[in-house]
Design an enzyme around this catalytic site. Structure first.
Site, PDB file in Angstrom:
ATOM      1  N   PHE A  81      46.697  51.257  81.453  1.00  0.00           N
ATOM      2  CA  PHE A  81      46.394  51.482  80.032  1.00  0.00           C
ATOM      3  C   PHE A  81      47.454  52.359  79.371  1.00  0.00           C
ATOM      4  N   THR A 125      48.322  43.569  74.321  1.00  0.00           N
ATOM      5  CA  THR A 125      47.613  43.576  73.039  1.00  0.00           C
ATOM      6  C   THR A 125      47.850  42.297  72.240  1.00  0.00           C
ATOM      7  N   ASP A 126      46.914  42.001  71.347  1.00  0.00           N
ATOM      8  CA  ASP A 126      47.083  40.833  70.456  1.00  0.00           C
ATOM      9  C   ASP A 126      48.300  40.994  69.542  1.00  0.00           C
ATOM     10  N   GLU A 127      48.738  42.252  69.336  1.00  0.00           N
ATOM     11  CA  GLU A 127      49.852  42.474  68.398  1.00  0.00           C
ATOM     12  C   GLU A 127      51.163  41.904  68.927  1.00  0.00           C
ATOM     13  N   TYR A 149      56.106  49.332  68.092  1.00  0.00           N
ATOM     14  CA  TYR A 149      54.973  49.397  69.042  1.00  0.00           C
ATOM     15  C   TYR A 149      54.761  48.041  69.703  1.00  0.00           C
ATOM     16  N   SER A 150      54.554  46.997  68.876  1.00  0.00           N
ATOM     17  CA  SER A 150      54.189  45.705  69.470  1.00  0.00           C
ATOM     18  C   SER A 150      55.363  45.095  70.223  1.00  0.00           C
ATOM     19  N   SER A 152      57.534  46.845  71.962  1.00  0.00           N
ATOM     20  CA  SER A 152      57.562  47.520  73.272  1.00  0.00           C
ATOM     21  C   SER A 152      56.442  46.981  74.157  1.00  0.00           C
ATOM     22  N   LYS A 153      55.287  46.698  73.569  1.00  0.00           N
ATOM     23  CA  LYS A 153      54.173  46.140  74.355  1.00  0.00           C
ATOM     24  C   LYS A 153      54.509  44.714  74.826  1.00  0.00           C
ATOM     25  N   ASN A 178      41.572  44.458  68.167  1.00  0.00           N
ATOM     26  CA  ASN A 178      41.345  45.866  67.798  1.00  0.00           C
ATOM     27  C   ASN A 178      40.006  46.378  68.327  1.00  0.00           C
ATOM     28  N   ASN A 179      40.083  47.409  69.165  1.00  0.00           N
ATOM     29  CA  ASN A 179      38.872  48.016  69.709  1.00  0.00           C
ATOM     30  C   ASN A 179      38.334  49.101  68.781  1.00  0.00           C
ATOM     31  N   ARG A 213      41.783  42.265  60.581  1.00  0.00           N
ATOM     32  CA  ARG A 213      41.769  42.582  62.006  1.00  0.00           C
ATOM     33  C   ARG A 213      40.529  41.944  62.638  1.00  0.00           C
ATOM     34  N   GLY A 274      56.326  46.487  57.578  1.00  0.00           N
ATOM     35  CA  GLY A 274      56.151  45.351  58.506  1.00  0.00           C
ATOM     36  C   GLY A 274      54.689  45.052  58.828  1.00  0.00           C
TER      37      GLY A 274
HETATM   38  P1  NAD Z   1      45.225  55.840  73.514  1.00  0.00           P
HETATM   39  O1  NAD Z   1      46.437  56.184  72.728  1.00  0.00           O
HETATM   40  O2  NAD Z   1      43.896  56.330  73.073  1.00  0.00           O
HETATM   41  O3  NAD Z   1      45.431  56.326  75.025  1.00  0.00           O
HETATM   42  C1  NAD Z   1      46.655  56.217  75.691  1.00  0.00           C
HETATM   43  C2  NAD Z   1      46.605  57.141  76.910  1.00  0.00           C
HETATM   44  O4  NAD Z   1      47.844  56.990  77.613  1.00  0.00           O
HETATM   45  C3  NAD Z   1      46.459  58.617  76.559  1.00  0.00           C
HETATM   46  O5  NAD Z   1      45.501  59.215  77.405  1.00  0.00           O
HETATM   47  C4  NAD Z   1      47.843  59.196  76.842  1.00  0.00           C
HETATM   48  O6  NAD Z   1      47.834  60.564  77.226  1.00  0.00           O
HETATM   49  C5  NAD Z   1      48.313  58.286  77.968  1.00  0.00           C
HETATM   50  N1  NAD Z   1      49.778  58.242  78.078  1.00  0.00           N
HETATM   51  C6  NAD Z   1      50.675  58.036  77.072  1.00  0.00           C
HETATM   52  N2  NAD Z   1      51.930  58.074  77.550  1.00  0.00           N
HETATM   53  C7  NAD Z   1      51.813  58.280  78.905  1.00  0.00           C
HETATM   54  C8  NAD Z   1      52.761  58.393  79.946  1.00  0.00           C
HETATM   55  N3  NAD Z   1      54.089  58.319  79.717  1.00  0.00           N
HETATM   56  N4  NAD Z   1      52.310  58.582  81.207  1.00  0.00           N
HETATM   57  C9  NAD Z   1      50.971  58.670  81.470  1.00  0.00           C
HETATM   58  N5  NAD Z   1      50.036  58.588  80.499  1.00  0.00           N
HETATM   59  C10 NAD Z   1      50.457  58.386  79.236  1.00  0.00           C
HETATM   60  O7  NAD Z   1      45.245  54.255  73.635  1.00  0.00           O
HETATM   61  P2  NAD Z   1      44.086  53.168  73.710  1.00  0.00           P
HETATM   62  O8  NAD Z   1      43.710  52.769  72.356  1.00  0.00           O
HETATM   63  O9  NAD Z   1      43.060  53.625  74.667  1.00  0.00           O
HETATM   64  O10 NAD Z   1      44.901  51.956  74.347  1.00  0.00           O
HETATM   65  C11 NAD Z   1      44.965  51.785  75.754  1.00  0.00           C
HETATM   66  C12 NAD Z   1      45.795  50.555  76.054  1.00  0.00           C
HETATM   67  O11 NAD Z   1      45.203  49.415  75.438  1.00  0.00           O
HETATM   68  C13 NAD Z   1      47.219  50.625  75.522  1.00  0.00           C
HETATM   69  O12 NAD Z   1      48.068  50.036  76.465  1.00  0.00           O
HETATM   70  C14 NAD Z   1      47.178  49.800  74.246  1.00  0.00           C
HETATM   71  O13 NAD Z   1      48.422  49.235  73.949  1.00  0.00           O
HETATM   72  C15 NAD Z   1      46.145  48.742  74.612  1.00  0.00           C
HETATM   73  N6  NAD Z   1      45.401  48.165  73.485  1.00  0.00           N
HETATM   74  C16 NAD Z   1      44.706  48.952  72.626  1.00  0.00           C
HETATM   75  C17 NAD Z   1      43.963  48.377  71.608  1.00  0.00           C
HETATM   76  C18 NAD Z   1      43.158  49.212  70.647  1.00  0.00           C
HETATM   77  O14 NAD Z   1      42.605  48.658  69.699  1.00  0.00           O
HETATM   78  N7  NAD Z   1      43.022  50.497  70.853  1.00  0.00           N
HETATM   79  C19 NAD Z   1      43.950  46.996  71.457  1.00  0.00           C
HETATM   80  C20 NAD Z   1      44.690  46.200  72.353  1.00  0.00           C
HETATM   81  C21 NAD Z   1      45.392  46.815  73.375  1.00  0.00           C
HETATM   82  O1  TDX Z   2      45.138  55.098  57.389  1.00  0.00           O
HETATM   83  C1  TDX Z   2      45.122  53.880  57.622  1.00  0.00           C
HETATM   84  N1  TDX Z   2      44.911  53.004  56.596  1.00  0.00           N
HETATM   85  C2  TDX Z   2      44.887  51.649  56.773  1.00  0.00           C
HETATM   86  O2  TDX Z   2      44.691  50.889  55.809  1.00  0.00           O
HETATM   87  C3  TDX Z   2      45.326  53.350  58.943  1.00  0.00           C
HETATM   88  C4  TDX Z   2      45.561  54.263  60.089  1.00  0.00           C
HETATM   89  C5  TDX Z   2      45.298  51.987  59.088  1.00  0.00           C
HETATM   90  N2  TDX Z   2      45.108  51.152  58.054  1.00  0.00           N
HETATM   91  C6  TDX Z   2      45.093  49.693  58.277  1.00  0.00           C
HETATM   92  C7  TDX Z   2      46.301  49.180  59.039  1.00  0.00           C
HETATM   93  C8  TDX Z   2      45.744  48.018  59.831  1.00  0.00           C
HETATM   94  O3  TDX Z   2      45.791  46.838  59.056  1.00  0.00           O
HETATM   95  O4  TDX Z   2      43.972  49.415  59.122  1.00  0.00           O
HETATM   96  C9  TDX Z   2      44.290  48.401  60.097  1.00  0.00           C
HETATM   97  C10 TDX Z   2      44.057  48.974  61.480  1.00  0.00           C
HETATM   98  O5  TDX Z   2      45.033  49.989  61.684  1.00  0.00           O
HETATM   99  P1  TDX Z   2      45.094  50.832  63.058  1.00  0.00           P
HETATM  100  O6  TDX Z   2      43.755  51.429  63.313  1.00  0.00           O
HETATM  101  O7  TDX Z   2      46.281  51.698  62.990  1.00  0.00           O
HETATM  102  O8  TDX Z   2      45.248  49.663  64.132  1.00  0.00           O
HETATM  103  P2  TDX Z   2      46.346  48.510  64.326  1.00  0.00           P
HETATM  104  O9  TDX Z   2      47.611  48.847  63.668  1.00  0.00           O
HETATM  105  O10 TDX Z   2      45.701  47.201  63.967  1.00  0.00           O
HETATM  106  O11 TDX Z   2      46.566  48.598  65.922  1.00  0.00           O
HETATM  107  C11 TDX Z   2      45.453  48.799  66.831  1.00  0.00           C
HETATM  108  O12 TDX Z   2      45.023  47.588  67.405  1.00  0.00           O
HETATM  109  C12 TDX Z   2      45.868  46.960  68.342  1.00  0.00           C
HETATM  110  C13 TDX Z   2      45.834  49.788  67.917  1.00  0.00           C
HETATM  111  O13 TDX Z   2      46.282  51.000  67.341  1.00  0.00           O
HETATM  112  C14 TDX Z   2      46.862  49.212  68.846  1.00  0.00           C
HETATM  113  O14 TDX Z   2      47.136  50.134  69.905  1.00  0.00           O
HETATM  114  C15 TDX Z   2      46.328  47.926  69.426  1.00  0.00           C
HETATM  115  O15 TDX Z   2      47.303  47.292  70.227  1.00  0.00           O
END
Ligand code: NAD
Ligand code: TDX
Length: 333
Positions: A81, A125-127, A149-150, A152-153, A178-179, A213, A274
């Site tokens: 993760f 991720t879907d991104e 971000y996307s 790098s993913k 998006n979770n 989303r 973007g």
């Molecule tokens: P998050 O940012 O809440 O958590 C990321 C965790 O990774 C943190 O605990 C951070 O300390 C740790 N971390 C960061 N850099 C590190 C490093 N170099 N070494 C060790 N630990 C490190 O993220 P999240 O939302 O829980 O996402 C988890 C994974 O799921 C990510 O890979 C993200 O790309 C993917 N993802 C997230 C979403 C979403 O909606 N949140 C959707 C699709 C995929």
């Molecule tokens: O302040 C805000 N205002 C706003 O309009 C923020 C933070 C976001 N937004 C919009 C941007 C997006 O269209 O809301 C949408 C969701 O934004 P984020 O919560 O930043 O999520 P998103 O950019 O979609 O990316 C998330 O889902 C895919 C996670 O952060 C990623 O880690 C994951 O891969």
């Protein structure tokens, strides 16, 4: 079974650890996390003394330490993760994304290859697909990521796949939408908007609010990850989507309504650079291994808002410590 979970102190990782320790009494979990601004051991308070749980502070880019951990722990499964995850931050500070998301993943793949493991579940991720105006992304669609971000993913996702093709490392990849749910860092839109409103602050909606989303409750994603970990096929990619599409404006109105606030709290701000218009995932493949989302958005968003209402001290601390510097940069304040 021993699971090495990276990034387990973050949002999805901590929910996943709770899920695994609750469901599998014989599984051991070793959580390695760098504890960046997003990593928070408070998320794991309920399991910190669990006999089957261990935490090690470690950066996944630190190949020597990662090697030592593999040698000592001999994990069966790796679930990766760990990542820098916020799109807006990747626009301000992109190198940390390349380091952790690409180099860090590469270190884990190389080390897993050296020691041998049963399964490497990489969380993508879907991104990585980019934006889609109509229809839904399938797993074999081309990747066209649009943010640092996307991108790098996507790089990490492709590297993981290459370790299956070239070295037969048993890699499986998930791309989720998006979770939302408990323990999400309050920079992401749902916890940001909910916490701002609970503090009677404005909520910054990007652009026109028409970006879409596809939302999935984090517990559903954890169950999907569990299904892929145990029943997925090596070398395969699985989309995990909630199928609950909302424009950001629709989402904002739901949150406002739930908190009894009106639209005067919305502040339309400059759009994200973007900014992807729409994400949507086809989930036929993962449904064939027996997974479907169980929660509706209508119910789970209420639960989520309730959690943030009842856990103000959890997010207040984070907003004060880690978020303030970022906010100043983001809005030049
Ligand atoms: P998050 O940012 O809440 O958590 C990321 C965790 O990774 C943190 O605990 C951070 O300390 C740790 N971390 C960061 N850099 C590190 C490093 N170099 N070494 C060790 N630990 C490190 O993220 P999240 O939302 O829980 O996402 C988890 C994974 O799921 C990510 O890979 C993200 O790309 C993917 N993802 C997230 C979403 C979403 O909606 N949140 C959707 C699709 C995929
Ligand atoms: O302040 C805000 N205002 C706003 O309009 C923020 C933070 C976001 N937004 C919009 C941007 C997006 O269209 O809301 C949408 C969701 O934004 P984020 O919560 O930043 O999520 P998103 O950019 O979609 O990316 C998330 O889902 C895919 C996670 O952060 C990623 O880690 C994951 O891969």
């Amino acid at each position: 079974m021993k699971l090495l979970v990276t990034g387990g102190a973050g949002f999805i990782g901590s929910n996943f650890i709770h899920h695994i320790l609750g469901k599998y009494p014989n599984y051991k979990v070793v959580n390695i996390d760098k504890l960046t601004y997003c990593g928070n051991l408070d998320n794991l308070e309920k399991v910190e003394n669990h006999n089957n749980y261990k935490f090690i502070k470690c950066d996944i880019c630190d190949s020597e330490k990662i090697d030592e951990i593999f040698e000592e722990e001999k994990p069966d499964f790796v679930i990766n993760f760990a990542a820098e995850t916020h799109v807006d931050r990747s626009i301000l500070e992109p190198y940390s994304f390349t380091n952790t998301n690409v180099i860090g993943t590469h270190v884990l793949l190389e080390t897993a290859k050296k020691y041998g493991i049963e399964r490497f579940l990489h969380i993508s991720t879907d991104e990585t697909y980019g934006s889609i105006n109509n229809g839904k992304f399938k797993e074999d669609d081309i990747l066209m990521p649009n943010s640092p971000y996307s991108a790098s993913k996507a790089s990490a996702d492709l590297l993981a796949r290459s370790y299956f093709k070239t070295f037969s490392l048993p890699v499986v990849i998930t791309r989720s939408s998006n979770n939302y749910g408990p323990y999400q860092f309050p920079e992401k839109v749902i916890p940001l908007f909910v916490s701002n409103l609970l503090e009677n602050k404005k909520i910054p909606l990007y652009g026109t609010g028409m970006n879409i989303r596809d939302w999935i409750y984090v517990q559903d994603n954890c169950e999907g990850l569990d299904a892929v970990l145990h029943r997925g096929d090596d070398g395969e990619i699985y989309n995990i989507g909630g199928g609950d599409e909302k424009t950001n404006l629709e989402l904002t109105k739901i949150i406002l309504n739930e908190l009894g606030k009106d639209e005067s709290h919305i502040e339309y701000v400059e759009d994200r650079l973007g900014h992807d218009l729409r994400y949507a995932l086809n989930i036929e493949k993962v449904s064939k291994i027996g997974w479907q989302p169980r929660h509706t958005f209508e119910d789970a968003i209420k639960e989520t808002i309730k959690w943030y209402k009842e856990n103000k001290s959890w997010w207040k601390k984070l907003k004060k410590e880690a978020f303030s510097e970022y906010y100043k940069k983001q809005y030049n304040k």
